[in-house]
Design a protein around this motif. Structure first.
Motif, PDB file in Angstrom:
ATOM      1  N   GLY A 335      36.945 -42.013  88.098  1.00 33.52           N
ATOM      2  CA  GLY A 335      37.093 -40.856  87.225  1.00 33.52           C
ATOM      3  C   GLY A 335      37.537 -39.639  88.012  1.00 33.52           C
ATOM      4  O   GLY A 335      36.922 -39.285  89.028  1.00 33.52           O
ATOM      5  N   LEU A 336      38.613 -38.990  87.549  1.00 33.62           N
ATOM      6  CA  LEU A 336      39.181 -37.824  88.224  1.00 33.62           C
ATOM      7  C   LEU A 336      39.191 -36.626  87.284  1.00 33.62           C
ATOM      8  O   LEU A 336      39.298 -36.775  86.066  1.00 33.62           O
ATOM      9  CB  LEU A 336      40.613 -38.127  88.687  1.00 33.62           C
ATOM     10  CG  LEU A 336      40.809 -39.366  89.581  1.00 33.62           C
ATOM     11  CD1 LEU A 336      42.297 -39.623  89.784  1.00 33.62           C
ATOM     12  CD2 LEU A 336      40.090 -39.203  90.906  1.00 33.62           C
ATOM     13  N   ARG A 337      39.095 -35.430  87.865  1.00 35.40           N
ATOM     14  CA  ARG A 337      39.161 -34.213  87.054  1.00 35.40           C
ATOM     15  C   ARG A 337      40.529 -34.033  86.416  1.00 35.40           C
ATOM     16  O   ARG A 337      40.665 -33.427  85.353  1.00 35.40           O
ATOM     17  CB  ARG A 337      38.846 -32.995  87.928  1.00 35.40           C
ATOM     18  CG  ARG A 337      37.392 -32.860  88.310  1.00 35.40           C
ATOM     19  CD  ARG A 337      37.095 -31.515  88.974  1.00 35.40           C
ATOM     20  NE  ARG A 337      35.658 -31.377  89.207  1.00 35.40           N
ATOM     21  CZ  ARG A 337      35.053 -31.785  90.305  1.00 35.40           C
ATOM     22  NH1 ARG A 337      35.770 -32.343  91.286  1.00 35.40           N
ATOM     23  NH2 ARG A 337      33.744 -31.642  90.445  1.00 35.40           N
ATOM     24  N   GLU A 338      41.543 -34.583  87.077  1.00 36.79           N
ATOM     25  CA  GLU A 338      42.909 -34.490  86.581  1.00 36.79           C
ATOM     26  C   GLU A 338      43.734 -35.597  87.222  1.00 36.79           C
ATOM     27  O   GLU A 338      43.337 -36.152  88.254  1.00 36.79           O
ATOM     28  CB  GLU A 338      43.522 -33.128  86.923  1.00 36.79           C
ATOM     29  CG  GLU A 338      43.600 -32.852  88.406  1.00 36.79           C
ATOM     30  CD  GLU A 338      44.049 -31.446  88.725  1.00 36.79           C
ATOM     31  OE1 GLU A 338      44.764 -31.277  89.743  1.00 36.79           O
ATOM     32  OE2 GLU A 338      43.684 -30.516  87.976  1.00 36.79           O
ATOM     33  N   ALA A 383      39.753 -41.412  78.278  1.00 34.85           N
ATOM     34  CA  ALA A 383      39.053 -40.395  79.057  1.00 34.85           C
ATOM     35  C   ALA A 383      39.052 -39.077  78.298  1.00 34.85           C
ATOM     36  O   ALA A 383      39.890 -38.867  77.415  1.00 34.85           O
ATOM     37  CB  ALA A 383      39.723 -40.219  80.425  1.00 34.85           C
ATOM     38  N   PRO A 384      38.104 -38.150  78.611  1.00 33.01           N
ATOM     39  CA  PRO A 384      38.121 -36.827  77.972  1.00 33.01           C
ATOM     40  C   PRO A 384      39.430 -36.102  78.241  1.00 33.01           C
ATOM     41  O   PRO A 384      40.100 -36.348  79.253  1.00 33.01           O
ATOM     42  CB  PRO A 384      36.945 -36.107  78.638  1.00 33.01           C
ATOM     43  CG  PRO A 384      36.057 -37.193  79.133  1.00 33.01           C
ATOM     44  CD  PRO A 384      36.963 -38.316  79.526  1.00 33.01           C
ATOM     45  N   GLU A 385      39.815 -35.214  77.345  1.00 34.95           N
ATOM     46  CA  GLU A 385      41.069 -34.489  77.471  1.00 34.95           C
ATOM     47  C   GLU A 385      41.148 -33.768  78.821  1.00 34.95           C
ATOM     48  O   GLU A 385      40.206 -33.084  79.221  1.00 34.95           O
ATOM     49  CB  GLU A 385      41.214 -33.480  76.338  1.00 34.95           C
ATOM     50  CG  GLU A 385      42.553 -32.766  76.321  1.00 34.95           C
ATOM     51  CD  GLU A 385      42.713 -31.860  75.129  1.00 34.95           C
ATOM     52  OE1 GLU A 385      43.759 -31.184  75.044  1.00 34.95           O
ATOM     53  OE2 GLU A 385      41.789 -31.818  74.286  1.00 34.95           O
ATOM     54  N   GLY A 386      42.273 -33.961  79.497  1.00 35.79           N
ATOM     55  CA  GLY A 386      42.490 -33.308  80.777  1.00 35.79           C
ATOM     56  C   GLY A 386      42.037 -34.120  81.964  1.00 35.79           C
ATOM     57  O   GLY A 386      42.517 -33.908  83.079  1.00 35.79           O
ATOM     58  N   LYS A 387      41.096 -35.050  81.751  1.00 31.00           N
ATOM     59  CA  LYS A 387      40.600 -35.867  82.853  1.00 31.00           C
ATOM     60  C   LYS A 387      41.381 -37.174  82.933  1.00 31.00           C
ATOM     61  O   LYS A 387      42.210 -37.474  82.071  1.00 31.00           O
ATOM     62  CB  LYS A 387      39.107 -36.111  82.706  1.00 31.00           C
ATOM     63  CG  LYS A 387      38.296 -34.817  82.810  1.00 31.00           C
ATOM     64  CD  LYS A 387      36.836 -35.072  83.071  1.00 31.00           C
ATOM     65  CE  LYS A 387      36.120 -33.739  83.292  1.00 31.00           C
ATOM     66  NZ  LYS A 387      34.698 -33.939  83.672  1.00 31.00           N
ATOM     67  N   CYS A 388      41.104 -37.937  83.981  1.00 31.23           N
ATOM     68  CA  CYS A 388      41.900 -39.146  84.226  1.00 31.23           C
ATOM     69  C   CYS A 388      40.997 -40.306  84.583  1.00 31.23           C
ATOM     70  O   CYS A 388      40.104 -40.183  85.435  1.00 31.23           O
ATOM     71  CB  CYS A 388      42.892 -38.882  85.365  1.00 31.23           C
ATOM     72  SG  CYS A 388      43.899 -40.317  85.819  1.00 31.23           S
ATOM     73  N   LEU A 389      41.217 -41.442  83.918  1.00 30.69           N
ATOM     74  CA  LEU A 389      40.571 -42.699  84.283  1.00 30.69           C
ATOM     75  C   LEU A 389      41.586 -43.543  85.035  1.00 30.69           C
ATOM     76  O   LEU A 389      42.649 -43.861  84.502  1.00 30.69           O
ATOM     77  CB  LEU A 389      40.086 -43.447  83.042  1.00 30.69           C
ATOM     78  CG  LEU A 389      39.552 -44.861  83.292  1.00 30.69           C
ATOM     79  CD1 LEU A 389      38.280 -44.815  84.136  1.00 30.69           C
ATOM     80  CD2 LEU A 389      39.295 -45.596  81.977  1.00 30.69           C
ATOM     81  N   MET A 390      41.266 -43.875  86.278  1.00 29.78           N
ATOM     82  CA  MET A 390      42.143 -44.707  87.103  1.00 29.78           C
ATOM     83  C   MET A 390      41.523 -46.091  87.255  1.00 29.78           C
ATOM     84  O   MET A 390      40.323 -46.214  87.510  1.00 29.78           O
ATOM     85  CB  MET A 390      42.337 -44.073  88.489  1.00 29.78           C
ATOM     86  CG  MET A 390      43.147 -44.920  89.457  1.00 29.78           C
ATOM     87  SD  MET A 390      43.233 -44.221  91.129  1.00 29.78           S
ATOM     88  CE  MET A 390      44.403 -42.889  90.877  1.00 29.78           C
ATOM     89  N   ASN A 391      42.331 -47.125  87.070  1.00 27.71           N
ATOM     90  CA  ASN A 391      41.911 -48.497  87.331  1.00 27.71           C
ATOM     91  C   ASN A 391      42.676 -49.031  88.524  1.00 27.71           C
ATOM     92  O   ASN A 391      43.888 -48.808  88.639  1.00 27.71           O
ATOM     93  CB  ASN A 391      42.179 -49.390  86.121  1.00 27.71           C
ATOM     94  CG  ASN A 391      41.208 -49.140  84.989  1.00 27.71           C
ATOM     95  OD1 ASN A 391      41.406 -48.247  84.177  1.00 27.71           O
ATOM     96  ND2 ASN A 391      40.150 -49.917  84.937  1.00 27.71           N
ATOM     97  N   THR A 392      41.983 -49.735  89.426  1.00 25.92           N
ATOM     98  CA  THR A 392      42.632 -50.310  90.604  1.00 25.92           C
ATOM     99  C   THR A 392      42.363 -51.808  90.658  1.00 25.92           C
ATOM    100  O   THR A 392      41.419 -52.317  90.043  1.00 25.92           O
ATOM    101  CB  THR A 392      42.130 -49.655  91.905  1.00 25.92           C
ATOM    102  OG1 THR A 392      40.805 -50.128  92.193  1.00 25.92           O
ATOM    103  CG2 THR A 392      42.114 -48.138  91.800  1.00 25.92           C
ATOM    104  N   TRP A 393      43.201 -52.511  91.400  1.00 33.92           N
ATOM    105  CA  TRP A 393      43.087 -53.965  91.486  1.00 33.92           C
ATOM    106  C   TRP A 393      43.549 -54.463  92.850  1.00 33.92           C
ATOM    107  O   TRP A 393      44.551 -53.988  93.395  1.00 33.92           O
ATOM    108  CB  TRP A 393      43.938 -54.620  90.399  1.00 33.92           C
ATOM    109  CG  TRP A 393      44.342 -56.037  90.684  1.00 33.92           C
ATOM    110  CD1 TRP A 393      43.570 -57.150  90.552  1.00 33.92           C
ATOM    111  CD2 TRP A 393      45.600 -56.491  91.187  1.00 33.92           C
ATOM    112  NE1 TRP A 393      44.286 -58.269  90.928  1.00 33.92           N
ATOM    113  CE2 TRP A 393      45.531 -57.885  91.328  1.00 33.92           C
ATOM    114  CE3 TRP A 393      46.780 -55.832  91.540  1.00 33.92           C
ATOM    115  CZ2 TRP A 393      46.600 -58.646  91.796  1.00 33.92           C
ATOM    116  CZ3 TRP A 393      47.851 -56.595  92.012  1.00 33.92           C
ATOM    117  CH2 TRP A 393      47.758 -57.985  92.129  1.00 33.92           C
TER     118      TRP A 393
END
Length: 513
Positions: A335-338, A383-393
């Motif tokens: 989870g990232l702020r942006e 994700a909430p507006e403005g934030k970022c959900l990153m998935n890695t593999w």
């Protein structure tokens, strides 16, 4: 008298699609029995659109049961991620990285349309390759090549695009690396297609990827008019992959069928060479026998021994079952702020042929392929507006013919997580300022079967059981072609065709049959 027309063991995607088709198109009384507390098998989703009040213990139990996964790292600790950052109240997460071919035009979406339903897919837009310290679109990478290599890439593409589905099966047990090297000696072209094949198959090394399967999938994508860079070649199910399971479950119940969770099947009942029913014991209840003229099994054959003794499989089939192995991997949820990637390609897939620092770890392939996507840039509901959900593999191999087990190597897993964070901090100077939380899972069974030579085509197990009348199989480990969930959609049409004697593959576009 039979209690139902069809009993389906397991509510994975193969079982649900098969049940939906039989209930809606054939008017069959369908009963689906699921041992877990929820439907969906490996395509489970968690979060505010699904079960926002799930507890940490319930989540970990579900991961283990459905995704065959375990949390192996968390920063901060997982309880803090849940409480402080509202993991399941603000985000939507899947059990794993669910690949599908042809994006919104995939085969399970086509089947849903035929059943009067719609599955929304958010396409990823772009496929970016790491080169010289930056991510660049594949077309830009190719444009920087010498003219000879560009021409050679087009020549190889022309050759493979002209291989028919029937002819592609001669390459089922040929690894993709050998196939490419038989066509060209241009290393740029070999590495380019090798990476794309590994990404599609979810494997780390092209010597472990079936050339036949990649040829079929690539040609299907081309005929479907989809493209990774322009969007549509891949994607995520809007609002969570579990929505796919929900759609087909709704078809079953709307047409008089029934789905019972927490109902593990103990035994397939056999009489006079036919499967005639099942013995089931609900959690907290008493054992009972249910009868039906058709039994569809959605349990992978390597786990089927607990309900169907191996004496009912011929020797050749038993040998195949013992050599089957799934696709495993290390999955990250961050989870990232942006977003850290903006502009063109931000909603695409990012891939590195060799993650820095993995060259000397002894992994299959000589270094780990690393891929990530900013999932919420493709599907903002994640994700909430403005934030970022990153998935890695990162692919990790189970015990198999290609080498020692990587998925059970705790030291390797910890090192890979450290290398991932090191790369992201180096690549994005703002990383520590935008990072909020992250955790990684060891997924031992992302796909039921790796897309590898020796497991595809004529080596897949049959849908119609070889020795018992009335018993059929479905899921991602039996006869079909395609990658993961999309392949399961094809397999379900084959299963229903075998049950009814009608050709249900006609529900699919010609390029997906």
């Amino acid at each position: 008298m039979p209690d139902h027309d069809v009993v389906i063991i397991g509510s994975g995607l193969g079982g649900l699609i098969s049940g939906a088709l039989l209930a809606k198109m054939e008017g069959k009384r369908v009963l689906v029995l699921e041992r877990n507390a929820d439907i969906g098998g490996k395509i489970m989703s968690y979060g505010y659109l699904h079960n926002p009040d799930i507890t940490e213990e319930e989540y970990k139990t579900s991961l283990a049961a459905c995704g065959h996964s375990k949390i192996v790292y968390s920063n901060p600790d997982f309880s803090t991620i849940m409480e402080k950052h509202g993991l399941f109240k603000n985000y939507i997460l899947d059990t794993g990285w669910h690949q599908m071919s042809a994006g919104p035009r995939n085969r399970f979406a086509q089947i849903a349309t035929a059943l009067g339903k719609k599955i929304d897919v958010s396409p990823t837009v772009g496929f970016l390759y790491y080169e010289d310290g930056e991510f660049r679109q594949l077309s830009d990478v190719v444009a920087s090549w010498p003219r000879e290599s560009q021409d050679e890439r087009r020549r190889v593409a022309w050759i493979t695009s002209r291989i028919s589905k029937a002819d592609s099966h001669q390459y089922d047990h040929v690894d993709y690396q050998s196939f490419l090297e038989s066509l060209t000696d241009d290393r740029r072209v070999i590495d380019y297609y090798g990476l794309m094949g590994c990404y599609s198959a979810g494997l780390n090394c092209p010597t472990t990827v079936s050339a036949g399967e990649i040829i079929r999938v690539n040609n299907m994508n081309n005929m479907a008019g989809t493209h990774f860079q322009r969007g549509g070649g891949g994607g995520v199910v809007t609002g969570g992959f579990k929505n796919v399971a929900n759609v087909f479950a709704d078809v079953i119940t709307e047409n008089g069928g029934e789905i019972r969770t927490n109902h593990p099947v103990r035994e397939i009942l056999v009489e006079s060479g036919s499967a005639v029913g099942v013995k089931v014991k609900p959690y907290g209840g008493s054992e009972q026998e249910l009868y039906a003229p058709v039994i569809i099994n959605n349990v992978p054959p390597r786990h089927l021994g607990r309900v169907l003794p191996e004496r009912y499989w011929p020797l050749d089939h038993r040998q195949r079952i013992k050599t089957q192995f799934p696709l495993s991997g290390l999955l990250g949820f961050i989870g990232l702020r942006e977003p850290v990637e903006t502009g063109s390609g931000r909603a695409g897939d990012f891939s590195i042929r060799t993650l820095p620092g993995t060259e000397d770890l002894g992994v299959i392939g000589g270094g780990s392929i690393f891929s990530f996507e900013q999932t919420s840039e493709a599907d903002p509901s994640r994700a909430p507006e403005g934030k970022c959900l990153m998935n890695t593999w990162i692919s990790l191999y189970p015990e198999n013919p290609f080498g020692p087990s990587e998925i059970d190597n705790d030291e390797l897993i910890n090192t890979l997580i450290d290398r991932i964070y090191s790369f992201l901090r180096h690549q994005y100077p703002q990383w520590d300022d935008v990072y909020e939380w992250g955790y990684f899972t060891r997924a031992k069974d992302m796909y039921g079967m790796s897309i590898s030579p020796g497991q595809l085509g004529d080596r897949r197990l049959p849908i119609t059981h070889p020795t018992l009348a009335g018993l059929f199989h479905t899921g991602d480990t039996v006869a079909q072609w395609g990658i993961a969930t999309d392949g399961v959609g094809h397999g379900a049409t084959l299963t229903v065709s075998a049950v009814t004697g009608k050709d249900y593959t006609q529900l699919l576009a010609p390029w997906g049959r």
